[in-house]
Design a protein around this motif. Structure first.
Motif, PDB file in Angstrom:
ATOM      1  N   GLN A 129       0.809  -1.219   0.000  1.00 15.70           N
ATOM      2  CA  GLN A 129       0.000   0.000   0.000  1.00 15.70           C
ATOM      3  C   GLN A 129       0.841   1.267   0.000  1.00 15.70           C
ATOM      4  O   GLN A 129       0.363   2.326  -0.381  1.00 15.70           O
ATOM      5  N   ASN A 130       2.067   1.173   0.489  1.00 13.80           N
ATOM      6  CA  ASN A 130       2.956   2.338   0.576  1.00 13.80           C
ATOM      7  C   ASN A 130       2.374   3.439   1.465  1.00 13.80           C
ATOM      8  O   ASN A 130       2.770   4.608   1.357  1.00 13.80           O
ATOM      9  N   GLU A 131       1.461   3.054   2.311  1.00 15.23           N
ATOM     10  CA  GLU A 131       0.826   3.978   3.247  1.00 15.23           C
ATOM     11  C   GLU A 131       0.082   3.170   4.298  1.00 15.23           C
ATOM     12  O   GLU A 131      -0.121   1.952   4.156  1.00 15.23           O
ATOM     13  N   LEU A 132      -0.317   3.845   5.339  1.00 19.92           N
ATOM     14  CA  LEU A 132      -1.235   3.250   6.304  1.00 19.92           C
ATOM     15  C   LEU A 132      -2.645   3.647   5.895  1.00 19.92           C
ATOM     16  O   LEU A 132      -2.945   4.834   5.721  1.00 19.92           O
ATOM     17  N   ASN A 133      -3.513   2.649   5.718  1.00 21.56           N
ATOM     18  CA  ASN A 133      -4.897   2.932   5.351  1.00 21.56           C
ATOM     19  C   ASN A 133      -5.799   1.837   5.915  1.00 21.56           C
ATOM     20  O   ASN A 133      -5.341   0.956   6.658  1.00 21.56           O
ATOM     21  N   SER A 134      -7.056   1.871   5.561  1.00 18.38           N
ATOM     22  CA  SER A 134      -8.015   0.902   6.109  1.00 18.38           C
ATOM     23  C   SER A 134      -7.727  -0.517   5.647  1.00 18.38           C
ATOM     24  O   SER A 134      -8.174  -1.482   6.276  1.00 18.38           O
ATOM     25  N   ARG A 135      -6.945  -0.677   4.564  1.00 18.33           N
ATOM     26  CA  ARG A 135      -6.651  -2.006   4.041  1.00 18.33           C
ATOM     27  C   ARG A 135      -5.617  -2.755   4.879  1.00 18.33           C
ATOM     28  O   ARG A 135      -5.544  -3.985   4.838  1.00 18.33           O
ATOM     29  N   ASN A 136      -4.770  -2.012   5.616  1.00 16.08           N
ATOM     30  CA  ASN A 136      -3.738  -2.681   6.430  1.00 16.08           C
ATOM     31  C   ASN A 136      -3.752  -2.235   7.892  1.00 16.08           C
ATOM     32  O   ASN A 136      -2.863  -2.600   8.669  1.00 16.08           O
ATOM     33  N   ALA A 137      -4.771  -1.454   8.266  1.00 15.43           N
ATOM     34  CA  ALA A 137      -4.806  -0.882   9.612  1.00 15.43           C
ATOM     35  C   ALA A 137      -4.966  -1.937  10.702  1.00 15.43           C
ATOM     36  O   ALA A 137      -4.509  -1.732  11.834  1.00 15.43           O
ATOM     37  N   GLU A 138      -5.599  -3.077  10.391  1.00 10.99           N
ATOM     38  CA  GLU A 138      -5.799  -4.106  11.417  1.00 10.99           C
ATOM     39  C   GLU A 138      -4.458  -4.641  11.917  1.00 10.99           C
ATOM     40  O   GLU A 138      -4.296  -4.925  13.107  1.00 10.99           O
ATOM     41  N   PHE A 139      -3.491  -4.769  11.021  1.00  9.62           N
ATOM     42  CA  PHE A 139      -2.157  -5.208  11.441  1.00  9.62           C
ATOM     43  C   PHE A 139      -1.488  -4.148  12.307  1.00  9.62           C
ATOM     44  O   PHE A 139      -0.779  -4.465  13.267  1.00  9.62           O
ATOM     45  N   PHE A 140      -1.714  -2.895  11.981  1.00 10.58           N
ATOM     46  CA  PHE A 140      -1.185  -1.781  12.770  1.00 10.58           C
ATOM     47  C   PHE A 140      -1.719  -1.841  14.198  1.00 10.58           C
ATOM     48  O   PHE A 140      -0.975  -1.622  15.163  1.00 10.58           O
ATOM     49  N   ARG A 141      -2.996  -2.178  14.325  1.00  6.72           N
ATOM     50  CA  ARG A 141      -3.618  -2.223  15.656  1.00  6.72           C
ATOM     51  C   ARG A 141      -3.067  -3.351  16.509  1.00  6.72           C
ATOM     52  O   ARG A 141      -3.059  -3.263  17.735  1.00  6.72           O
ATOM     53  N   HIS A 142      -2.610  -4.415  15.884  1.00  6.89           N
ATOM     54  CA  HIS A 142      -2.174  -5.603  16.624  1.00  6.89           C
ATOM     55  C   HIS A 142      -0.667  -5.684  16.815  1.00  6.89           C
ATOM     56  O   HIS A 142      -0.164  -6.691  17.321  1.00  6.89           O
ATOM     57  N   SER A 143       0.063  -4.643  16.402  1.00 10.88           N
ATOM     58  CA  SER A 143       1.521  -4.667  16.540  1.00 10.88           C
ATOM     59  C   SER A 143       1.987  -3.350  17.155  1.00 10.88           C
ATOM     60  O   SER A 143       1.189  -2.457  17.425  1.00 10.88           O
ATOM     61  N   HIS A 144       3.283  -3.235  17.345  1.00  9.40           N
ATOM     62  CA  HIS A 144       3.822  -2.005  17.916  1.00  9.40           C
ATOM     63  C   HIS A 144       4.041  -0.926  16.870  1.00  9.40           C
ATOM     64  O   HIS A 144       4.233   0.248  17.220  1.00  9.40           O
ATOM     65  N   GLY A 145       4.037  -1.302  15.616  1.00  6.64           N
ATOM     66  CA  GLY A 145       4.216  -0.328  14.553  1.00  6.64           C
ATOM     67  C   GLY A 145       4.222  -1.010  13.201  1.00  6.64           C
ATOM     68  O   GLY A 145       4.366  -2.227  13.094  1.00  6.64           O
ATOM     69  N   THR A 146       4.054  -0.210  12.148  1.00  7.97           N
ATOM     70  CA  THR A 146       4.053  -0.723  10.781  1.00  7.97           C
ATOM     71  C   THR A 146       5.190  -0.087  10.001  1.00  7.97           C
ATOM     72  O   THR A 146       5.345   1.146  10.014  1.00  7.97           O
ATOM     73  N   LEU A 147       5.971  -0.925   9.336  1.00  7.56           N
ATOM     74  CA  LEU A 147       7.022  -0.457   8.447  1.00  7.56           C
ATOM     75  C   LEU A 147       6.437  -0.382   7.041  1.00  7.56           C
ATOM     76  O   LEU A 147       6.090  -1.400   6.437  1.00  7.56           O
ATOM     77  N   ILE A 148       6.311   0.830   6.534  1.00  6.98           N
ATOM     78  CA  ILE A 148       5.656   1.065   5.249  1.00  6.98           C
ATOM     79  C   ILE A 148       6.642   0.833   4.100  1.00  6.98           C
ATOM     80  O   ILE A 148       7.792   1.267   4.156  1.00  6.98           O
TER      81      ILE A 148
END
Length: 655
Positions: free
Chosen positions: A297-316
């Motif tokens: 996605q090259n961004e944080l959006n609704s398509r990958n936000a669930e993983f963001f919620r379950h981890s300490h951070g997202t590497l884009i």
């Protein structure tokens, strides 16, 4: 890019092709940017294939040796060599050579006391007139460094030294919040040399769990039990080897029916890592979306936000643009989460965005928008030396490779440092001999250690490193050292520069400082000072500079004090680190300073000022810096009094 450079680039890129999936090309939108290379400081050497074939070490047996190591200083068994895990069976059955090793004897625990809350520096190298700005929750940005170089598990895999002393070394720990050791193997376990170097500097280390084969995905997501078993196995690896967590990267399409299991896996791994691993962290890499498609996605959006919620951070992923930054900011607000949990990727090789010596432009965009950064492959500064005719694979190392890499590396980090925060050193006693974890020989008190005059590369031997890039102010010097494998050669003889950003609290108002140095050449009209900036303990809008050199008596004056070293040796028991009573090698000198302030103070910077005539070629080398705070119950009349409070000797800082 001209045709010749294109051919060289194509040739060197083959190294990368061995460990980068073909699907990596799908991540890239557009053509990679042209690299404008930094001028190499040394004349490039024509590499020669020569001298016969290198003998290979006899192949190790696949059978795991079960004998336990008795002495970590002498043990040479293969159980101490780092290795990845290739498949689920090996992971779940804990089939690693070192399963019977107690790694607590070999890996330093993460030192959380060595540094404190980071600061932003307006001018990182300047000692005078370089105020710091405190990092807060509102302006906090972090840095995740992802070390991905030629497949990894190279000379760094050994617990004991290899002889390739010029290999890639990382020294800019003060800007790093998390360090990831990356390979394209299923489970990447960081080698202990990286763990020790990072932990000594207070930096947590994560390994990599990467799924690039559908069969492996199907196995670990098959049932709730298989998910739990995989979580347990990964957590056990952290506990066994002493690292802090995982970067999770799923690079295959996930069946829609398996998405709940994947979410469960990330959630349970995060919970287990938090609860069982000290300072545990789990990061998710921007890969699959909520429908299971492998679509970066090259961004944080609704398509990958669930993983963001379950981890300490997202590497884009690194193929983002300014629109991606804006949409990521919008999603962060919807998540009611701080922006620093989003790490925008920068590929130093320049895929999709400007990299190489143009990386600052990319980093400035990340910082301007308040996000953290994830730097892929900073080993670019070493790996691409082969484009210029350097042989980076010489098993015994090469002087020109070593010097060119270090100069290139300092130049690259110098360019991006204004976008980063710096963690001050805070723990006393503070000691460094500047060793980067390698050398052409080993030194002790300035003497070459007998029988150990061969090159070595061992990151576990790395000492605390300068807080900011040295660039043109100084360089690691391998011809001689006071201790370890190198000293610090001062190359700036025009103005003072910063070495260490510190936050040492001297609650009793007593400072003990020692430094060991060597002057090579005519010392007439030369002057070497170690500079110390102190502030009141409870405020930092006033400061006092101490010039610790060799003066005819100490000069205690407002704003600047010029101090002479003690004439007699201090009692050995005064030092909280081991002190060898042996003699120093010829030319090495030791200076001790003991200062008593009339109240508690804070040491906020340590720097160097080296002066010599313009026509002089005299060199100054630093071998050791030692700082401590003391109580003076047992000492009388041996210190310099500085009544900084009663005489109001502070310099009022101006914004």
């Amino acid at each position: 890019m001209d045709s010749l450079e294109a051919k060289e680039l194509a040739s060197s890129s083959k190294v990368m092709e061995n460990h980068v999936k073909e699907s990596e090309n799908d991540k890239i939108t557009g053509i990679p940017t042209e690299e404008e290379e930094q001028v190499i400081p040394l004349k490039k050497k024509r590499t020669e294939e020569g001298g016969g074939e290198i003998k290979k070490v006899a192949c190790e047996k696949e059978t795991v040796q079960r004998e336990k190591c008795q002495d970590k200083n002498t043990c040479r068994c293969s159980q101490l060599e780092a290795e990845p895990i290739k498949d689920n069976r090996q992971l779940l059955e804990f089939r690693v050579r070192s399963r019977d090793i107690d790694w607590r004897r070999y890996v330093l625990p993460l030192d959380t006391s060595v540094r404190t809350t980071p600061v932003y520096l307006d001018r990182q190298a300047d000692f005078v007139g370089s105020p710091r700005r405190q990092v807060t929750e509102d302006n906090r940005r972090e840095l995740l460094v992802c070390h991905d170089m030629m497949g990894n598990y190279l000379e760094d895999r050994h617990f004991h030294s290899s002889q390739k002393y010029d290999d890639y070394r990382f020294v800019h720990w003060s800007a790093v919040d998390y360090f990831c050791y990356f390979s394209h193997d299923y489970v990447t376990i960081p080698p202990c040399g990286w763990l020790n170097a990072a932990h000594r500097h207070g930096v947590p280390v994560v390994g990599t769990f990467i799924v690039e084969a559908t069969a492996r995905l199907d196995e670990f997501l098959a049932t709730e039990e298989s998910v739990e078993s995989t979580v347990e196995a990964l957590t056990r690896l952290c506990e066994h080897f002493g690292f802090e967590g995982w970067l999770v990267n799923v690079e295959v399409t996930v069946p829609q029916t398996k998405m709940p299991s994947l979410y469960r896996f990330v959630r349970q791994l995060t919970v287990a890592t938090e609860s069982r691993v000290p300072h545990g962290r789990v990061f998710w890499y921007d890969s699959v979306t909520d429908d299971g498609q492998l679509r970066w996605q090259n961004e944080l959006n609704s398509r990958n936000a669930e993983f963001f919620r379950h981890s300490h951070g997202t590497l884009i992923n690194y193929a983002w643009d300014e629109g991606h930054l804006e949409r990521s900011a919008q999603q962060v607000r919807r998540e009611q989460s701080p922006r620093h949990r989003v790490f925008m990727g920068l590929d130093v090789f320049g895929r999709s965005r400007k990299g190489g010596f143009h990386s600052r432009e990319t980093m400035e965009l990340i910082a301007k928008n308040g996000f953290s950064a994830g730097i892929f492959a900073p080993g670019w500064t070493f790996e691409t030396l082969n484009r210029f005719g350097y042989n980076i694979k010489n098993p015994r190392g090469d002087d020109q490779v070593n010097a060119s890499f270090l100069a290139r590396n300092e130049a690259w980090w110098t360019r991006i440092w204004p976008t980063l925060a710096t963690h001050p050193y805070t723990s006393l006693p503070f000691f460094t001999d500047f060793c980067v974890g390698s050398g052409r020989a080993k030194f002790e008190r300035g003497w070459r250690i007998s029988g150990e005059d061969s090159p070595f590369f061992n990151l576990s031997r790395q000492s605390l490193q300068p807080s900011v890039p040295l660039d043109r102010n100084a360089m690691h010097h391998f011809d001689e050292a006071y201790s370890g494998g190198c000293s610090l050669l001062v190359t700036n003889y025009e103005r003072a520069f910063r070495l260490f950003v510190t936050d040492f609290e001297l609650t009793r108002g007593v400072l003990l400082l020692r430094y060991i140095f060597k002057i090579d050449g005519d010392a007439v009209a030369t002057m070497l000072d170690l500079l110390v900036r102190v502030t009141p303990l409870r405020r930092n809008d006033q400061d006092l500079h101490l010039f610790c050199g060799d003066y005819e008596g100490s000069i205690v004056a407002p704003q600047r004090c010029y101090l002479s070293p003690l004439e007699s040796d201090l009692p050995s028991g005064l030092f909280r680190l081991h002190q060898d009573s042996g003699s120093l090698a010829a030319g090495w000198q030791m200076r001790d300073y003991l200062v008593k302030f009339d109240g508690p103070v804070r040491v906020q910077d340590i720097g160097v000022k080296w002066q010599r005539p313009a026509e002089s070629s005299t060199e100054a080398k630093l071998g050791v810096v030692y700082v401590d705070g003391l109580s003076l119950e047992d000492l009388r009349g041996t210190w310099t009094d500085i009544p900084v409070y009663s005489k109001h000797m502070w310099n009022e800082q101006r914004a």
